[in-house]
Design a protein around this motif. Structure first.
Motif, PDB file in Angstrom:
ATOM      1  N   GLY A  26      18.047   8.004 -12.673  1.00  0.00           N
ATOM      2  CA  GLY A  26      18.724   7.678 -13.913  1.00  0.00           C
ATOM      3  C   GLY A  26      18.852   8.866 -14.841  1.00  0.00           C
ATOM      4  O   GLY A  26      18.616  10.003 -14.446  1.00  0.00           O
ATOM      5  N   THR A  27      19.185   8.600 -16.098  1.00  0.00           N
ATOM      6  CA  THR A  27      19.402   9.654 -17.086  1.00  0.00           C
ATOM      7  C   THR A  27      18.060  10.017 -17.712  1.00  0.00           C
ATOM      8  O   THR A  27      17.742   9.588 -18.824  1.00  0.00           O
ATOM      9  CB  THR A  27      20.412   9.199 -18.142  1.00  0.00           C
ATOM     10  OG1 THR A  27      21.557   8.641 -17.497  1.00  0.00           O
ATOM     11  CG2 THR A  27      20.844  10.389 -18.992  1.00  0.00           C
ATOM     12  N   SER A  29      16.738  12.611 -19.103  1.00  0.00           N
ATOM     13  CA  SER A  29      16.618  13.334 -20.362  1.00  0.00           C
ATOM     14  C   SER A  29      16.823  12.439 -21.576  1.00  0.00           C
ATOM     15  O   SER A  29      16.575  12.856 -22.703  1.00  0.00           O
ATOM     16  CB  SER A  29      17.590  14.512 -20.398  1.00  0.00           C
ATOM     17  OG  SER A  29      18.913  14.052 -20.236  1.00  0.00           O
ATOM     18  N   ASP A  30      17.272  11.202 -21.391  1.00  0.00           N
ATOM     19  CA  ASP A  30      17.397  10.259 -22.500  1.00  0.00           C
ATOM     20  C   ASP A  30      16.061   9.647 -22.901  1.00  0.00           C
ATOM     21  O   ASP A  30      15.958   9.047 -23.970  1.00  0.00           O
ATOM     22  CB  ASP A  30      18.341   9.109 -22.130  1.00  0.00           C
ATOM     23  CG  ASP A  30      19.806   9.529 -22.142  1.00  0.00           C
ATOM     24  OD1 ASP A  30      20.636   8.720 -21.688  1.00  0.00           O
ATOM     25  OD2 ASP A  30      20.103  10.657 -22.580  1.00  0.00           O
ATOM     26  N   TRP A  52      12.034  13.674 -25.407  1.00  0.00           N
ATOM     27  CA  TRP A  52      13.057  13.876 -24.383  1.00  0.00           C
ATOM     28  C   TRP A  52      13.266  15.349 -24.072  1.00  0.00           C
ATOM     29  O   TRP A  52      13.542  15.718 -22.939  1.00  0.00           O
ATOM     30  CB  TRP A  52      14.385  13.241 -24.828  1.00  0.00           C
ATOM     31  CG  TRP A  52      14.971  13.882 -26.030  1.00  0.00           C
ATOM     32  CD1 TRP A  52      14.726  13.572 -27.340  1.00  0.00           C
ATOM     33  CD2 TRP A  52      15.885  14.981 -26.064  1.00  0.00           C
ATOM     34  NE1 TRP A  52      15.430  14.411 -28.169  1.00  0.00           N
ATOM     35  CE2 TRP A  52      16.139  15.279 -27.421  1.00  0.00           C
ATOM     36  CE3 TRP A  52      16.506  15.741 -25.069  1.00  0.00           C
ATOM     37  CZ2 TRP A  52      17.011  16.294 -27.793  1.00  0.00           C
ATOM     38  CZ3 TRP A  52      17.375  16.761 -25.451  1.00  0.00           C
ATOM     39  CH2 TRP A  52      17.608  17.027 -26.794  1.00  0.00           C
ATOM     40  N   ASN A  73      13.349  18.652 -17.042  1.00  0.00           N
ATOM     41  CA  ASN A  73      14.533  17.796 -17.005  1.00  0.00           C
ATOM     42  C   ASN A  73      15.508  18.201 -15.901  1.00  0.00           C
ATOM     43  O   ASN A  73      16.362  17.401 -15.519  1.00  0.00           O
ATOM     44  CB  ASN A  73      15.234  17.802 -18.357  1.00  0.00           C
ATOM     45  CG  ASN A  73      14.481  16.990 -19.397  1.00  0.00           C
ATOM     46  OD1 ASN A  73      13.530  16.266 -19.077  1.00  0.00           O
ATOM     47  ND2 ASN A  73      14.875  17.135 -20.656  1.00  0.00           N
ATOM     48  N   ASN A  76      14.041  16.106 -13.185  1.00  0.00           N
ATOM     49  CA  ASN A  76      13.809  14.696 -13.520  1.00  0.00           C
ATOM     50  C   ASN A  76      12.354  14.295 -13.293  1.00  0.00           C
ATOM     51  O   ASN A  76      12.080  13.215 -12.749  1.00  0.00           O
ATOM     52  CB  ASN A  76      14.731  13.781 -12.721  1.00  0.00           C
ATOM     53  CG  ASN A  76      16.130  13.714 -13.282  1.00  0.00           C
ATOM     54  OD1 ASN A  76      16.515  14.541 -14.107  1.00  0.00           O
ATOM     55  ND2 ASN A  76      16.913  12.749 -12.838  1.00  0.00           N
TER      56      ASN A  76
END
Length: 123
Positions: A26-27, A29-30, A52, A73, A76
């Motif tokens: 998934g994202t 860094s959010d 983040w 990041n 991940n």
């Protein structure tokens, strides 16, 4: 949706070190990330959180100065470097992710959890 997969952990002698990793889909860094642990018969305990961007961290008094949370990041992945381990650090360790709050130590505010990994420190 974020899937968290943990690695690392195991058996180590008191005074030793271990590094836990938590890879996210998934994202990544959010999300703000954290580590918790739970020993048998005890409640889940907050250890450390990181924002983040990796620019701010928060630690529990019980681990500050011994444990370090970090994130990459580009990979991940969030890490927990644990040094000067003690027998009382023995527990199942969990990573967690959330994106709705500022750095928080409250487990109820985390939306996603890793599968847990056992850390055993022999005295």
């Amino acid at each position: 949706q974020v899937l968290l997969v943990q690695s690392g952990g195991g058996l180590v002698q008191a005074g030793g070190s271990l590094r836990l990793s938590c890879a996210a889909s998934g994202t990544f860094s959010d999300y703000q990330m954290a580590w918790f642990r739970q020993a048998p018969g005890k409640e889940r305990e907050f250890l450390a959180a990181i924002n983040w961007g990796g620019t701010r961290t928060l630690y529990a008094n019980s681990v500050e100065g011994r444990f370090t949370i970090s994130r990459d990041n580009t990979k991940n992945t969030v890490y927990l470097q644990m040094n000067m381990l003690k027998a009382e650090d023995t527990a199942v360790y969990y990573c967690a992710a959330e994106k709705d709050y500022a750095l928080t130590r409250y487990s109820a505010q985390y939306d996603y959890w890793g599968q847990g990994t056992q850390v055993t420190v022999s005295s």
